[in-house]
Motif scaffolding. Structure first.
Motif, PDB file in Angstrom:
ATOM      1  N   LEU A  40       0.788  -1.226   0.000  1.00 20.27           N
ATOM      2  CA  LEU A  40       0.000   0.000   0.000  1.00 20.27           C
ATOM      3  C   LEU A  40       0.820   1.275   0.000  1.00 20.27           C
ATOM      4  CD1 LEU A  40      -2.977  -1.033   2.303  1.00 20.27           C
ATOM      5  CD2 LEU A  40      -2.729  -1.245  -0.186  1.00 20.27           C
ATOM      6  N   GLU A  41       2.050   1.216   0.492  1.00 23.37           N
ATOM      7  CA  GLU A  41       2.906   2.403   0.502  1.00 23.37           C
ATOM      8  C   GLU A  41       3.995   2.332  -0.565  1.00 23.37           C
ATOM      9  OE1 GLU A  41       2.255   5.153   2.070  1.00 23.37           O
ATOM     10  OE2 GLU A  41       0.524   4.261   3.073  1.00 23.37           O
ATOM     11  N   GLN A  42       3.919   1.345  -1.444  1.00 22.61           N
ATOM     12  CA  GLN A  42       4.883   1.227  -2.536  1.00 22.61           C
ATOM     13  C   GLN A  42       4.269   1.812  -3.808  1.00 22.61           C
ATOM     14  OE1 GLN A  42       6.824  -2.602  -2.862  1.00 22.61           O
ATOM     15  NE2 GLN A  42       6.337  -3.068  -0.728  1.00 22.61           N
ATOM     16  N   LYS A  46       4.047  -1.439  -8.974  1.00 27.68           N
ATOM     17  CA  LYS A  46       4.088  -2.827  -8.503  1.00 27.68           C
ATOM     18  C   LYS A  46       2.762  -3.524  -8.840  1.00 27.68           C
ATOM     19  CE  LYS A  46       5.510  -5.596  -4.613  1.00 27.68           C
ATOM     20  NZ  LYS A  46       6.875  -5.807  -4.221  1.00 27.68           N
ATOM     21  N   VAL A  47       1.659  -2.791  -8.696  1.00 23.81           N
ATOM     22  CA  VAL A  47       0.332  -3.325  -9.029  1.00 23.81           C
ATOM     23  C   VAL A  47       0.250  -3.560 -10.537  1.00 23.81           C
ATOM     24  CG1 VAL A  47      -2.154  -2.867  -8.943  1.00 23.81           C
ATOM     25  CG2 VAL A  47      -0.675  -2.104  -7.067  1.00 23.81           C
ATOM     26  N   LYS A  48       0.735  -2.577 -11.307  1.00 29.88           N
ATOM     27  CA  LYS A  48       0.727  -2.701 -12.769  1.00 29.88           C
ATOM     28  C   LYS A  48       1.535  -3.921 -13.199  1.00 29.88           C
ATOM     29  CE  LYS A  48       3.525  -0.317 -15.282  1.00 29.88           C
ATOM     30  NZ  LYS A  48       4.260   0.715 -16.029  1.00 29.88           N
ATOM     31  N   ASP A  49       2.729  -4.082 -12.631  1.00 25.62           N
ATOM     32  CA  ASP A  49       3.590  -5.208 -13.001  1.00 25.62           C
ATOM     33  C   ASP A  49       2.934  -6.551 -12.664  1.00 25.62           C
ATOM     34  OD1 ASP A  49       5.427  -3.342 -13.887  1.00 25.62           O
ATOM     35  OD2 ASP A  49       6.701  -3.498 -12.114  1.00 25.62           O
ATOM     36  N   ARG A  88       0.931   8.080 -11.596  1.00 21.69           N
ATOM     37  CA  ARG A  88       2.379   8.222 -11.775  1.00 21.69           C
ATOM     38  C   ARG A  88       3.113   7.212 -10.906  1.00 21.69           C
ATOM     39  NH1 ARG A  88       0.641  13.603 -10.746  1.00 21.69           N
ATOM     40  NH2 ARG A  88       1.466  13.302  -8.673  1.00 21.69           N
ATOM     41  N   GLU A  89       4.372   7.010 -11.212  1.00 21.75           N
ATOM     42  CA  GLU A  89       5.214   6.075 -10.470  1.00 21.75           C
ATOM     43  C   GLU A  89       5.274   6.440  -8.984  1.00 21.75           C
ATOM     44  OE1 GLU A  89       9.951   4.953 -10.356  1.00 21.75           O
ATOM     45  OE2 GLU A  89       9.110   5.717 -12.215  1.00 21.75           O
ATOM     46  N   THR A  90       5.129   7.734  -8.679  1.00 24.41           N
ATOM     47  CA  THR A  90       5.219   8.194  -7.288  1.00 24.41           C
ATOM     48  C   THR A  90       3.915   7.993  -6.514  1.00 24.41           C
ATOM     49  OG1 THR A  90       4.684  10.429  -8.030  1.00 24.41           O
ATOM     50  CG2 THR A  90       7.023   9.896  -7.757  1.00 24.41           C
ATOM     51  N   ASP A  91       2.840   7.647  -7.204  1.00 23.55           N
ATOM     52  CA  ASP A  91       1.570   7.393  -6.516  1.00 23.55           C
ATOM     53  C   ASP A  91       1.635   6.040  -5.804  1.00 23.55           C
ATOM     54  OD1 ASP A  91       0.169   9.727  -7.295  1.00 23.55           O
ATOM     55  OD2 ASP A  91      -0.305   8.839  -9.245  1.00 23.55           O
ATOM     56  N   THR A  92       0.963   5.972  -4.648  1.00 21.38           N
ATOM     57  CA  THR A  92       0.888   4.709  -3.909  1.00 21.38           C
ATOM     58  C   THR A  92      -0.564   4.257  -3.828  1.00 21.38           C
ATOM     59  OG1 THR A  92       0.615   5.779  -1.763  1.00 21.38           O
ATOM     60  CG2 THR A  92       2.888   5.338  -2.482  1.00 21.38           C
ATOM     61  N   PRO A  93      -0.813   2.953  -3.756  1.00 24.82           N
ATOM     62  CA  PRO A  93      -2.188   2.472  -3.630  1.00 24.82           C
ATOM     63  C   PRO A  93      -2.934   3.121  -2.463  1.00 24.82           C
ATOM     64  CG  PRO A  93      -0.752   0.652  -4.152  1.00 24.82           C
ATOM     65  CD  PRO A  93       0.141   1.851  -3.893  1.00 24.82           C
ATOM     66  N   ALA A  94      -2.259   3.314  -1.329  1.00 24.61           N
ATOM     67  CA  ALA A  94      -2.927   3.890  -0.156  1.00 24.61           C
ATOM     68  C   ALA A  94      -3.446   5.294  -0.446  1.00 24.61           C
ATOM     69  CB  ALA A  94      -1.967   3.918   1.035  1.00 24.61           C
ATOM     70  N   ARG A  95      -2.758   6.040  -1.291  1.00 25.28           N
ATOM     71  CA  ARG A  95      -3.153   7.417  -1.576  1.00 25.28           C
ATOM     72  C   ARG A  95      -4.160   7.553  -2.709  1.00 25.28           C
ATOM     73  NH1 ARG A  95       2.457   9.668  -1.704  1.00 25.28           N
ATOM     74  NH2 ARG A  95       1.980   9.804  -3.911  1.00 25.28           N
ATOM     75  N   VAL A  96      -4.082   6.691  -3.721  1.00 18.23           N
ATOM     76  CA  VAL A  96      -4.879   6.946  -4.925  1.00 18.23           C
ATOM     77  C   VAL A  96      -5.936   5.898  -5.260  1.00 18.23           C
ATOM     78  CG1 VAL A  96      -3.074   8.354  -5.983  1.00 18.23           C
ATOM     79  CG2 VAL A  96      -3.157   5.908  -6.465  1.00 18.23           C
TER      80      VAL A  96
END
Length: 117
Positions: A40-42, A46-49, A88-96
């Motif tokens: 969630l904070e990565q 990682k989800v896309k991959d 974007r790459e800087t977005d994390t699952p927990a935030r978006v």
């Protein structure tokens, strides 16, 4: 004593969808993925991959190139001119991402402008 906050964070389930208009209907795919709390904070990459890997295993004759793809979510903001937001790459699952939310995989848009590479 300090309390570990990660124990309170539960896993998140998202629905990843690949339904590009340019792709044949038979290549469209929807997959429910439960994201472990550690993801969630990565980066959302990682989800896309994970989705691209699962897709390519299911459709080995028409694999996707993860580097040329982006994740998109519905954008309800009244301040944008589009209904989808590219993550974007800087977005994390927990935030978006929202639990049980839909995430679409699409082609990376072509860069605008005439700048040299």
């Amino acid at each position: 004593p300090t309390v570990a906050l990660t124990a309170a964070v539960a896993a998140m389930k998202v629905f990843l969808i690949y339904d590009e208009a340019s792709a044949p209907q038979s290549a469209h795919h929807k997959l429910a993925i439960t994201l472990p709390a550690t993801w969630l904070e990565q980066s959302v990459d990682k989800v896309k991959d994970a989705f691209v890997g699962a897709y390519n295993k299911k459709f080995p004759d028409a694999p996707l190139d993860g580097a040329g793809m982006v994740l998109q979510i519905k954008d309800d903001s009244p301040f944008t001119h589009t209904d989808m937001r590219i993550l974007r790459e800087t977005d994390t699952p927990a935030r978006v991402l929202a639990d049980k939310g839909e995430v679409r995989l699409g082609r990376r848009p072509e860069a605008k402008g005439g700048g040299a590479a």
